[in-house]
Design a protein around this motif. Structure first.
Motif, PDB file in Angstrom:
ATOM      1  N   ASP A 101      32.378  25.408  -7.213  1.00 50.61           N
ATOM      2  CA  ASP A 101      33.626  26.123  -7.473  1.00 50.61           C
ATOM      3  C   ASP A 101      34.560  25.950  -6.284  1.00 50.61           C
ATOM      4  OD1 ASP A 101      32.857  27.190  -9.969  1.00 50.61           O
ATOM      5  OD2 ASP A 101      31.696  28.755  -8.973  1.00 50.61           O
ATOM      6  N   VAL A 102      35.831  25.713  -6.582  1.00 53.48           N
ATOM      7  CA  VAL A 102      36.867  25.595  -5.547  1.00 53.48           C
ATOM      8  C   VAL A 102      37.931  26.645  -5.853  1.00 53.48           C
ATOM      9  CG1 VAL A 102      38.594  24.082  -4.499  1.00 53.48           C
ATOM     10  CG2 VAL A 102      36.388  23.142  -5.241  1.00 53.48           C
ATOM     11  N   PRO A 103      37.843  27.818  -5.233  1.00 53.56           N
ATOM     12  CA  PRO A 103      38.766  28.900  -5.578  1.00 53.56           C
ATOM     13  C   PRO A 103      40.153  28.751  -4.980  1.00 53.56           C
ATOM     14  CG  PRO A 103      37.233  29.590  -3.873  1.00 53.56           C
ATOM     15  CD  PRO A 103      36.799  28.237  -4.296  1.00 53.56           C
ATOM     16  N   GLY A 104      40.298  27.901  -3.959  1.00 50.57           N
ATOM     17  CA  GLY A 104      41.602  27.745  -3.314  1.00 50.57           C
ATOM     18  C   GLY A 104      41.528  26.740  -2.196  1.00 50.57           C
TER      19      GLY A 104
ATOM     20  N   VAL B 241      41.187  20.666   0.664  1.00 50.92           N
ATOM     21  CA  VAL B 241      42.398  21.002  -0.099  1.00 50.92           C
ATOM     22  C   VAL B 241      43.304  21.821   0.807  1.00 50.92           C
ATOM     23  CG1 VAL B 241      43.310  22.024  -2.205  1.00 50.92           C
ATOM     24  CG2 VAL B 241      40.954  21.179  -2.166  1.00 50.92           C
ATOM     25  N   ARG B 242      44.568  21.394   0.934  1.00 46.53           N
ATOM     26  CA  ARG B 242      45.511  22.214   1.700  1.00 46.53           C
ATOM     27  C   ARG B 242      46.921  22.050   1.127  1.00 46.53           C
ATOM     28  NH1 ARG B 242      48.170  19.153   5.780  1.00 46.53           N
ATOM     29  NH2 ARG B 242      47.239  17.089   6.137  1.00 46.53           N
TER      30      ARG B 242
ATOM     31  N   ALA C 228      47.967  22.193 -11.796  1.00 44.56           N
ATOM     32  CA  ALA C 228      46.515  22.172 -11.619  1.00 44.56           C
ATOM     33  C   ALA C 228      46.093  23.453 -10.900  1.00 44.56           C
ATOM     34  CB  ALA C 228      46.093  20.943 -10.820  1.00 44.56           C
ATOM     35  N   PRO C 229      46.194  24.595 -11.579  1.00 50.17           N
ATOM     36  CA  PRO C 229      45.938  25.881 -10.913  1.00 50.17           C
ATOM     37  C   PRO C 229      44.456  26.075 -10.573  1.00 50.17           C
ATOM     38  CG  PRO C 229      46.226  26.209 -13.269  1.00 50.17           C
ATOM     39  CD  PRO C 229      46.545  24.760 -13.007  1.00 50.17           C
ATOM     40  N   PHE C 230      44.228  26.857  -9.524  1.00 51.47           N
ATOM     41  CA  PHE C 230      42.868  27.277  -9.184  1.00 51.47           C
ATOM     42  C   PHE C 230      42.419  28.354 -10.180  1.00 51.47           C
ATOM     43  CE2 PHE C 230      44.600  26.018  -4.934  1.00 51.47           C
ATOM     44  CZ  PHE C 230      43.754  24.943  -4.719  1.00 51.47           C
ATOM     45  N   PRO C 231      41.097  28.557 -10.319  1.00 53.76           N
ATOM     46  CA  PRO C 231      40.011  27.871  -9.616  1.00 53.76           C
ATOM     47  C   PRO C 231      39.733  26.505 -10.209  1.00 53.76           C
ATOM     48  CG  PRO C 231      39.104  29.448 -11.149  1.00 53.76           C
ATOM     49  CD  PRO C 231      40.592  29.638 -11.200  1.00 53.76           C
ATOM     50  N   TRP C 232      39.228  25.611  -9.358  1.00 53.01           N
ATOM     51  CA  TRP C 232      38.806  24.297  -9.807  1.00 53.01           C
ATOM     52  C   TRP C 232      37.277  24.272  -9.916  1.00 53.01           C
ATOM     53  CZ3 TRP C 232      41.814  20.747  -5.864  1.00 53.01           C
ATOM     54  CH2 TRP C 232      43.186  20.832  -6.136  1.00 53.01           C
TER      55      TRP C 232
END
Length: 458
Positions: free
Chosen positions: A334-337, A351-352, A375-379
């Protein structure tokens, strides 16, 4: 004295505005290379000085590193260095110090290029190095492919702009420019094959031809031109005689045997390379074994080759396959941000948020820009699974990810390591390979995300 700047410029190896990593050891060759690269004013190159400390000569190695760092400061260029215990690496991998050092250097240079978005890596191989390489490969039994030696523009971003310049000419250039350099005393160690050829064999050959280094380098250049022609013929014939499907390369034997043996051997090499991405441990004996299989009267037989490669004959079909590794364990991340995320395949995803760049082209497939709104979070990040589809940037219809891998000639064993990045259940990036239409940055995009995949494992 030759105009070395003009010699480099006239090869057109570098595009205007290109970011180039310059490999600098501190020796005469690389110091000259760096100075020449800084004088290519019309090209407006963005140069990065890279130095690998091999940790082989104690304080001397550290002094080399400081010398190169000071050199970069003098030219007002960014400097990147790393220390690698090459002796320990060589012992662990069963390599010679020379081979271990070369592997460590190029891994480092490519990592710097990936991190900095460079599209070229300039190294200081020159005419004498080329001659020595020809002799090394001749002694080891290479064919025309090996004897064509090094090319000005090699694989994987590497550029060699000094191949037409001798060691003597480089030192004349340095003296004329008032530049100093470091001397590595291990270059005199004739226990190392290249040094033995340089200090013992070539002086003997010069008794027969004082210009033997120039002649050897010219031979390599002629063979390289021949190889280019033969490669073109091989690819053209491969497209006509073979087809690839389901991770398999197949030839029709009847048509294959109409071709000359030399071309058949090249076709086998090409087919194996298509499958695995390299030809490590594949020798002439393996190619000849494949040819005997193709010419055999037996309708069904097979061969097992190094690297899990297999060749099977079934009546009029000769098929090449690469045994797939055991199914990799499925994982999800999971990539929340924003942030840095270590993935279970050994890679790192960063990611920045950044200002919208004027030019979205990064020069590297490992770095992309995505719209934070599209491409909104979460990824979700996970490996490829059969049936995955996405819409590549610039296209309207969807494509199977597997087809993308085939089109990109990605070897079978590498595909399971490629991370897929999902937003709202759709692929926004096949990491390191292709960005998707979803998540694209447009002229109206507000927040922009810079996303990079770092491959930190060998």
């Amino acid at each position: 004295m030759k105009d070395l700047v003009a010699i480099v410029r006239n090869q057109h190896l570098f595009a205007p505005g290109e970011t180039v990593v310059v490999a600098v050891s501190g020796g005469a060759d690389s110091v000259a290379l760096l100075d020449i690269m800084t004088r290519l004013a019309d090209e407006r190159l963005k140069l990065i000085v890279a130095h690998l400390n091999h940790c082989l000569r104690g304080a001397e190695s550290d002094t080399d590193e400081k010398f190169v760092a000071d050199l970069a400061t003098r030219y007002h260029l960014p400097f990147v260095a790393i220390r690698v215990d090459v002796a320990s690496f060589a012992a662990a991998e069963g390599l010679s110090l020379e081979d271990a050092g070369r592997q460590a250097r190029y891994a480092f240079f490519h990592e710097v290029a990936r991190r900095r978005g460079a599209t070229g890596i300039a190294v200081a191989h020159h005419l004498d190095d080329q001659a020595e390489t020809v002799l090394i490969r001749l002694l080891r039994g290479a064919g025309a492919t090996g004897l064509s030696a090094m090319k000005p523009s090699g694989a994987n971003l590497v550029k060699r702009p000094l191949l037409k310049v001798s060691r003597e000419e480089l030192e004349l250039y340095l003296n004329g420019r008032g530049l100093t350099w470091r001397t590595d005393e291990t270059n005199s160690d004739t226990a190392i094959l290249r040094n033995s050829i340089r200090h013992e064999l070539i002086p003997v050959l010069k008794k027969y031809n004082p210009r033997v280094t120039e002649r050897l380098a010219a031979t390599a250049e002629i063979l390289a031109a021949d190889e280019e022609l033969l490669d073109h013929l091989t690819v053209s014939s491969f497209d006509r005689l073979a087809f690839s499907a389901n991770d398999e390369v197949v030839f029709g034997i009847e048509a294959l045997l109409q071709e000359h043996r030399g071309l058949r051997l090249r076709l086998y090499r090409h087919g194996l390379h298509e499958l695995r991405g390299d030809l490590m441990c594949i020798a002439l004996t393996h190619l000849e074994a494949i040819d005997r299989l193709a010419c055999s009267c037996r309708p069904n037989a097979g061969l097992k080759l190094p690297g899990d490669l297999r060749v099977e004959r079934c009546y009029d079909r000769l098929s090449f396959t690469c045994a797939a590794p055991s199914a990799p364990r499925q994982w999800e991340q999971d990539v929340p941000g924003e942030g840095s995320y270590r993935l279970e395949n050994g890679m790192t995803l960063t990611v920045r948020r950044v200002e919208r760049p004027d030019d979205l082209a990064t020069g590297s497939k490992r770095i992309v820009h995505l719209s934070a709104d599209a491409a909104p979070f979460p990824w979700l990040v996970r490996p490829f699974t059969p049936g995955d589809r996405f819409t590549p940037l610039g296209m309207t219809g969807s494509q199977k990810v597997k087809e993308l891998f085939i089109n990109e000639k990605l070897p079978l064993h590498e595909r399971s390591r490629v991370p897929l990045v999902f937003s709202e259940g759709e692929i926004v990036w096949v990491a390191g390979v292709r960005v998707a239409q979803k998540g694209r940055v447009t002229s109206t995009t507000g927040a922009v995300l810079r996303v990079e995949i770092l491959d930190i494992t060998p």
